[in-house]
Every structure is written in structure tokens, then in C-alpha cells.
Scaffold this motif. Structure first.
Motif, PDB file in Angstrom:
ATOM      1  N   VAL A  32      -3.615  -7.371 -46.256  1.00 41.94           N
ATOM      2  CA  VAL A  32      -3.825  -6.774 -44.936  1.00 41.94           C
ATOM      3  C   VAL A  32      -4.348  -7.819 -43.955  1.00 41.94           C
ATOM      4  CG1 VAL A  32      -5.204  -5.096 -43.646  1.00 41.94           C
ATOM      5  CG2 VAL A  32      -4.166  -4.444 -45.820  1.00 41.94           C
ATOM      6  N   ALA A  33      -5.289  -8.639 -44.417  1.00 41.63           N
ATOM      7  CA  ALA A  33      -5.842  -9.686 -43.554  1.00 41.63           C
ATOM      8  C   ALA A  33      -4.760 -10.680 -43.140  1.00 41.63           C
ATOM      9  CB  ALA A  33      -6.984 -10.400 -44.271  1.00 41.63           C
ATOM     10  N   ILE A  34      -3.919 -11.089 -44.073  1.00 42.34           N
ATOM     11  CA  ILE A  34      -2.858 -12.047 -43.764  1.00 42.34           C
ATOM     12  C   ILE A  34      -1.868 -11.456 -42.764  1.00 42.34           C
ATOM     13  CG2 ILE A  34      -0.853 -13.235 -44.755  1.00 42.34           C
ATOM     14  CD1 ILE A  34      -2.538 -13.627 -47.292  1.00 42.34           C
ATOM     15  N   MET A  35      -1.531 -10.192 -42.938  1.00 39.84           N
ATOM     16  CA  MET A  35      -0.592  -9.559 -42.018  1.00 39.84           C
ATOM     17  C   MET A  35      -1.202  -9.430 -40.619  1.00 39.84           C
ATOM     18  SD  MET A  35       1.219  -6.664 -44.420  1.00 39.84           S
ATOM     19  CE  MET A  35       2.448  -6.278 -43.166  1.00 39.84           C
ATOM     20  N   ASN A  36      -2.495  -9.158 -40.541  1.00 38.29           N
ATOM     21  CA  ASN A  36      -3.153  -9.104 -39.230  1.00 38.29           C
ATOM     22  C   ASN A  36      -3.156 -10.472 -38.560  1.00 38.29           C
ATOM     23  OD1 ASN A  36      -3.761  -6.353 -39.195  1.00 38.29           O
ATOM     24  ND2 ASN A  36      -5.653  -6.643 -40.346  1.00 38.29           N
ATOM     25  N   VAL A  37      -3.424 -11.517 -39.343  1.00 37.98           N
ATOM     26  CA  VAL A  37      -3.373 -12.873 -38.797  1.00 37.98           C
ATOM     27  C   VAL A  37      -1.976 -13.187 -38.281  1.00 37.98           C
ATOM     28  CG1 VAL A  37      -3.519 -15.313 -39.410  1.00 37.98           C
ATOM     29  CG2 VAL A  37      -5.288 -13.732 -40.193  1.00 37.98           C
ATOM     30  N   ASP A  38      -0.958 -12.758 -39.025  1.00 34.52           N
ATOM     31  CA  ASP A  38       0.418 -13.004 -38.604  1.00 34.52           C
ATOM     32  C   ASP A  38       0.720 -12.288 -37.288  1.00 34.52           C
ATOM     33  OD1 ASP A  38       3.231 -13.849 -39.009  1.00 34.52           O
ATOM     34  OD2 ASP A  38       3.559 -11.695 -39.245  1.00 34.52           O
ATOM     35  N   VAL A  39       0.288 -11.038 -37.154  1.00 33.96           N
ATOM     36  CA  VAL A  39       0.540 -10.277 -35.921  1.00 33.96           C
ATOM     37  C   VAL A  39      -0.164 -10.934 -34.736  1.00 33.96           C
ATOM     38  CG1 VAL A  39       0.118  -8.086 -34.749  1.00 33.96           C
ATOM     39  CG2 VAL A  39       0.940  -8.100 -37.108  1.00 33.96           C
ATOM     40  N   ALA A  47       3.190 -18.232 -32.652  1.00 33.11           N
ATOM     41  CA  ALA A  47       3.216 -19.079 -33.854  1.00 33.11           C
ATOM     42  C   ALA A  47       3.066 -18.189 -35.077  1.00 33.11           C
ATOM     43  CB  ALA A  47       2.095 -20.117 -33.801  1.00 33.11           C
ATOM     44  N   PRO A  48       4.169 -17.615 -35.554  1.00 30.58           N
ATOM     45  CA  PRO A  48       4.083 -16.713 -36.718  1.00 30.58           C
ATOM     46  C   PRO A  48       3.576 -17.424 -37.961  1.00 30.58           C
ATOM     47  CG  PRO A  48       6.362 -17.255 -36.215  1.00 30.58           C
ATOM     48  CD  PRO A  48       5.536 -17.785 -35.079  1.00 30.58           C
ATOM     49  N   PHE A  49       2.910 -16.675 -38.812  1.00 28.41           N
ATOM     50  CA  PHE A  49       2.368 -17.201 -40.062  1.00 28.41           C
ATOM     51  C   PHE A  49       3.530 -17.510 -41.002  1.00 28.41           C
ATOM     52  CE2 PHE A  49       0.433 -16.956 -44.252  1.00 28.41           C
ATOM     53  CZ  PHE A  49      -0.745 -17.662 -44.065  1.00 28.41           C
ATOM     54  N   ARG A  50       3.653 -18.738 -41.394  1.00 23.48           N
ATOM     55  CA  ARG A  50       4.766 -19.156 -42.248  1.00 23.48           C
ATOM     56  C   ARG A  50       4.591 -18.607 -43.666  1.00 23.48           C
ATOM     57  NH1 ARG A  50       7.810 -23.570 -40.747  1.00 23.48           N
ATOM     58  NH2 ARG A  50       7.846 -24.383 -42.877  1.00 23.48           N
ATOM     59  N   VAL A  53       6.475 -13.218 -45.432  1.00 27.82           N
ATOM     60  CA  VAL A  53       7.390 -12.360 -46.194  1.00 27.82           C
ATOM     61  C   VAL A  53       7.257 -12.637 -47.688  1.00 27.82           C
ATOM     62  CG1 VAL A  53       9.801 -11.789 -46.614  1.00 27.82           C
ATOM     63  CG2 VAL A  53       9.009 -12.170 -44.279  1.00 27.82           C
ATOM     64  N   GLU A  54       7.212 -13.905 -48.048  1.00 30.67           N
ATOM     65  CA  GLU A  54       7.062 -14.267 -49.460  1.00 30.67           C
ATOM     66  C   GLU A  54       5.721 -13.783 -50.016  1.00 30.67           C
ATOM     67  OE1 GLU A  54       8.073 -16.229 -47.093  1.00 30.67           O
ATOM     68  OE2 GLU A  54      10.073 -16.930 -47.653  1.00 30.67           O
ATOM     69  N   ILE A  55       4.666 -13.883 -49.197  1.00 32.14           N
ATOM     70  CA  ILE A  55       3.348 -13.426 -49.637  1.00 32.14           C
ATOM     71  C   ILE A  55       3.355 -11.913 -49.877  1.00 32.14           C
ATOM     72  CG2 ILE A  55       0.949 -13.122 -48.914  1.00 32.14           C
ATOM     73  CD1 ILE A  55       1.127 -15.804 -47.512  1.00 32.14           C
ATOM     74  N   VAL A  56       4.014 -11.166 -48.998  1.00 31.31           N
ATOM     75  CA  VAL A  56       4.084  -9.711 -49.152  1.00 31.31           C
ATOM     76  C   VAL A  56       4.795  -9.344 -50.448  1.00 31.31           C
ATOM     77  CG1 VAL A  56       5.096  -7.601 -48.218  1.00 31.31           C
ATOM     78  CG2 VAL A  56       3.925  -9.190 -46.694  1.00 31.31           C
ATOM     79  N   ILE A  57       5.942  -9.956 -50.691  1.00 35.46           N
ATOM     80  CA  ILE A  57       6.700  -9.653 -51.914  1.00 35.46           C
ATOM     81  C   ILE A  57       5.887 -10.011 -53.154  1.00 35.46           C
ATOM     82  CG2 ILE A  57       8.777 -10.229 -53.227  1.00 35.46           C
ATOM     83  CD1 ILE A  57      10.170 -10.765 -50.545  1.00 35.46           C
ATOM     84  N   PHE A  58       5.281 -11.180 -53.145  1.00 38.31           N
ATOM     85  CA  PHE A  58       4.482 -11.652 -54.278  1.00 38.31           C
ATOM     86  C   PHE A  58       3.276 -10.738 -54.508  1.00 38.31           C
ATOM     87  CE2 PHE A  58       1.614 -14.531 -56.528  1.00 38.31           C
ATOM     88  CZ  PHE A  58       2.487 -15.179 -57.395  1.00 38.31           C
ATOM     89  N   SER A  59       2.593 -10.359 -53.424  1.00 34.91           N
ATOM     90  CA  SER A  59       1.372  -9.561 -53.531  1.00 34.91           C
ATOM     91  C   SER A  59       1.655  -8.135 -53.990  1.00 34.91           C
ATOM     92  CB  SER A  59       0.633  -9.539 -52.193  1.00 34.91           C
ATOM     93  OG  SER A  59       0.269 -10.836 -51.781  1.00 34.91           O
ATOM     94  N   LEU A  60       2.762  -7.562 -53.525  1.00 30.38           N
ATOM     95  CA  LEU A  60       3.069  -6.173 -53.892  1.00 30.38           C
ATOM     96  C   LEU A  60       3.240  -6.023 -55.407  1.00 30.38           C
ATOM     97  CD1 LEU A  60       5.484  -4.970 -51.060  1.00 30.38           C
ATOM     98  CD2 LEU A  60       3.121  -4.271 -51.484  1.00 30.38           C
ATOM     99  N   ALA A  61       3.894  -7.012 -56.016  1.00 32.07           N
ATOM    100  CA  ALA A  61       4.057  -6.955 -57.471  1.00 32.07           C
ATOM    101  C   ALA A  61       2.700  -7.021 -58.167  1.00 32.07           C
ATOM    102  CB  ALA A  61       4.955  -8.100 -57.944  1.00 32.07           C
ATOM    103  N   LEU A  62       1.804  -7.892 -57.688  1.00 29.40           N
ATOM    104  CA  LEU A  62       0.467  -7.981 -58.273  1.00 29.40           C
ATOM    105  C   LEU A  62      -0.297  -6.670 -58.090  1.00 29.40           C
ATOM    106  CD1 LEU A  62      -0.681 -11.551 -57.141  1.00 29.40           C
ATOM    107  CD2 LEU A  62       0.066 -10.849 -59.415  1.00 29.40           C
TER     108      LEU A  62
END
Length: 209
Positions: A32-39, A47-50, A53-62
Motif C-alpha cells: 500500500v505504501a509503495i502504491m501511494n508513493v507511485d501515485v 516520475a512514476p515509481f519504476r 507492476v512487478e512489485i504488485v505481482i510479486f507481493s500478491l503471491a506472498l
């Protein structure tokens, strides 16, 4: 005496399931924090957070597999339980037997998932060569952190080169752990019964919509 020992073992299994659930919640908060930083960075600084998308996919599985055992423990695993709820109310003995049978089937399926994913985890982990000299690349220097970083660079990676890459083995380890621990909890439900079985009732009986 035997039941007391089994329940004591179950309590330790439950504690680990709760700890895994908390770990999954921490991953969720970080996501949630990373997505807020990206927004914020995307809208204010263009300057979108690079790699978000990969972090979301990786985190959801965890998150899913770390929290799976506690979901099984509390009896909140999604399932259609209208018929089961009726059987528990009308014929409690048959309802209890059916519940244990379904838990046994679920235990078998979780074991099958572990059996299928374990070779993928070992292959992904061994690709890093943490404990064995690699066939190609830099040889170990004896310095722990330097060798650890070099080994991480050899791992089987998920992600986009140049943006974000992460080793596959932690996700596959989470899948193995979550399903294995869920299987153990289902096994205890078969032996001792479902302490949370009263929650599996129809929406009409609880007043929920």
C-alpha cells in the motif's frame, strides 16, 4: 492424554500460522505504501515509481500464501457451504462427518500443490548457487555479503530487466509453506474437528447478505 498432546502440537502450528498471517499483513502494508508513493510521484513529479507492476505481482503471491494457513485455521476459506450448514443444523453428526471428509479432501489437495511446487522451488533456489560453487561466473571470495549479492544475481529471476528483477524462489517458498501449513491445519481439523465450524452457516441463518 493423546488428544492433549495433539492439541498442544496444534497450538504451536496455530502460532506459526498467525505469525505468517502477520507477515503477510506487513507485506500488504508495504505494498500500500509503495502504491501511494507511485501515485504521488506520478501526479506531482511526473516520475512514476519504476517496477511497481512487478512489485504488485510479486507481493500478491506472498500475501495470499502467507495468510492462507490462518484463513484455514479460522474457517474463512471461500467455499459454498449452504448444504453443509443445513446438515450441521438438521443432522449434526452427519454434518460433522461430512465436514471432516471435506477437510481431508482439502488436505490431500494442499499436499498435491506442495508436491508439484517443491521441485520448482528447489530448482529456483539451486540456480543461485548459495552453497555450491557455480559452473560459470565469479568464484566465491569468502566474504559473506559479497558472495551473497553475487549469488542473488545468478538466481532465476522474475521481472523486467533494467526495471525490476526479483528471485523466484521466495515466492515459491511461500507457496510451499502456505499450502503445507494449510494441509497440516486441515489434518488437525480431521482429527479434532473444526472448532470454527459454526461459522459455516448460510447467509439466511445469520442475517448476512
Amino acid at each position: 492424554m493423546r488428544v492433549t498432546v495433539i492439541r498442544k502440537i496444534e497450538s504451536w502450528v496455530v502460532m506459526i500460522a498467525i505469525a505468517a498471517n502477520v507477515s503477510g499483513a506487513m507485506v500488504l502494508l508495504a505494498l500500500v505504501a509503495i502504491m501511494n508513493v507511485d501515485v504521488i510521484s506520478r501526479n506531482l513529479f511526473n516520475a512514476p515509481f519504476r517496477g511497481v507492476v512487478e512489485i504488485v505481482i510479486f507481493s500478491l503471491a506472498l500475501i495470499v500464501f502467507l495468510q492462507l494457513p490462518d484463513v484455514v485455521r479460522t474457517g474463512r476459506l471461500t467455499r459454498s457451504d449452504g448444504f453443509l450448514g443445513l446438515m450441521r443444523e438438521g443432522t449434526p453428526r452427519f454434518g460433522e462427518t461430512l465436514t471432516r471428509f471435506l477437510d481431508a479432501v482439502a488436505c490431500v489437495f494442499m499436499c498435491l500443490i506442495v508436491w508439484a511446487v517443491w521441485p520448482e522451488f528447489t530448482e529456483a533456489f539451486e540456480s543461485c548457487h548459495f552453497f555450491t560453487p557455480p559452473e560459470f561466473g565469479v568464484a566465491p571470495t569468502g566474504e559473506f555479503w559479497a558472495d551473497f549479492k553475487t549469488a542473488l544475481a545468478r538466481c532465476d529471476y522474475f521481472g523486467t530487466p533494467g526495471i525490476l528483477q526479483a528471485p523466484w524462489w521466495p515466492v515459491r517458498l511461500a507457496v510451499v509453506f502456505g499450502c503445507a501449513w494449510a494441509a497440516i491445519l486441515f489434518f488437525f481439523k480431521v482429527l479434532l474437528g473444526d472448532a470454527h465450524g459454526t461459522r459455516h452457516v448460510t447467509a439466511q441463518s445469520t442475517g448476512e447478505v
